[in-house]
Design a protein around this motif. Sequence first.
Motif, short mmCIF file in Angstrom:
data_model
loop_
_atom_site.label_atom_id
_atom_site.label_comp_id
_atom_site.label_asym_id
_atom_site.label_seq_id
_atom_site.Cartn_x
_atom_site.Cartn_y
_atom_site.Cartn_z
N GLU A 111 0.82 -1.21 0.00
CA GLU A 111 0.00 0.00 0.00
C GLU A 111 0.85 1.27 0.00
OE1 GLU A 111 -3.03 0.09 -0.52
OE2 GLU A 111 -3.95 -1.77 0.15
N TRP A 190 -7.68 -3.55 -7.17
CA TRP A 190 -7.22 -2.43 -6.35
C TRP A 190 -5.75 -2.08 -6.63
CZ3 TRP A 190 -9.84 0.52 -2.71
CH2 TRP A 190 -9.07 1.30 -1.85
N VAL A 233 -11.93 -0.09 -9.53
CA VAL A 233 -11.37 -0.96 -8.50
C VAL A 233 -12.48 -1.40 -7.55
CG1 VAL A 233 -9.13 0.18 -8.63
CG2 VAL A 233 -10.80 0.95 -6.93
N GLU A 234 -12.13 -2.33 -6.64
CA GLU A 234 -13.11 -2.80 -5.67
C GLU A 234 -13.49 -1.68 -4.71
OE1 GLU A 234 -10.15 -4.03 -6.22
OE2 GLU A 234 -10.18 -6.22 -6.44
N ARG A 235 -14.75 -1.65 -4.32
CA ARG A 235 -15.21 -0.73 -3.28
C ARG A 235 -15.60 -1.55 -2.06
NH1 ARG A 235 -12.82 3.74 -4.81
NH2 ARG A 235 -13.31 4.27 -6.98
N PHE A 249 -6.88 -1.44 1.12
CA PHE A 249 -7.49 -2.74 0.78
C PHE A 249 -7.65 -3.59 2.04
CE2 PHE A 249 -7.57 -7.07 -0.91
CZ PHE A 249 -8.49 -6.92 -1.93
N TYR A 283 -3.71 5.63 -2.35
CA TYR A 283 -5.09 6.07 -2.29
C TYR A 283 -5.27 7.07 -1.16
CZ TYR A 283 -6.34 2.28 -5.48
OH TYR A 283 -6.42 1.46 -6.58
N GLY A 287 -10.49 6.84 -0.61
CA GLY A 287 -10.30 5.70 -1.49
C GLY A 287 -10.09 6.08 -2.94
#
Length: 296
Positions: A111, A190, A233-235, A249, A283, A287
């Motif tokens: 990250e 992500w 990307v994934e939420r 994430f 991020y 996000g």
Amino acid sequence: MPRLGYSYAFLDPGAKRELRRSLLKAVALPGYQVAYASREMPIARGWGTGALQVTLSLVGPEDVVKVIDQGADDSVNAANLRRFIASMSGARTTWDTLEATLIQSRHRIPEERLRPHQILILQVPIPEPLRHVEPSEPRARELHALADYSALWVGLFEETRRFRRSLKGAAYPVMVHGRYVMDPSPIPRWDVPKLHQAPHLTLLAAGREKRLYAVPPYTEVRPLAFQDLPFQVERIPARCRRTGVGHLFLNAIPGEGGLEHELSDTSVLEKLRAGRALGETYYDLEGRFYRDDVPV
């Protein structure tokens, strides 16, 4: 000190030279799959032998090595690989992303934003992005040579027509440097934007398939997507149960009252729990990815 009785970093000098030549070719042709002679390693094929060979061909006594498995430094696979690399090379190991010079990872990109002097080495089970639309390996190589990815686009179109989005949760195909379509390893969506114009070198290797490829620093990496349905990307509408963070994430963990969530990146998790400052993340607090030219 490295372990005596073996070649330095386990691999013999000839194997290291062959790997380094292949890596130079991969860096010169971003996203192109280079064949190499995958050696037998003291772990089973499919458990990171390709990335381990790349790490051992690059590591030196002054390096600092970090190994993660789906974001975790303390998993069995990560701990065993880290211990083996350290015993064979004498290199120091760490959990801190920003302290490492070589980062070997399975299915995650850290990250915290990586820096130019760092090298990210990703384990890859299936390097061929055309495998599910063209099972013939020789034919797939021809399609790469012709830059003919129409079957891949048709499959993506059918998914978006039926579900209004792609169903690929991991290993989302990307176009590298406007030329080759590449499988970025089974990283979640992500992590895909982190490859675009990244200042660090990314190396990807599949020991079982005997293929490796690379994304050089500051290279364009674009996920395949249509203009009217951009890549997303994934939420994850949740927060980490141990830190309260919600912009990074998260892993879903079954609990007594249902699903709970926890930060996937253990380096970030331990820093937050210890009250230490984080490096720059990809991020923001909402996000959103920092780079404006990468749709997420």
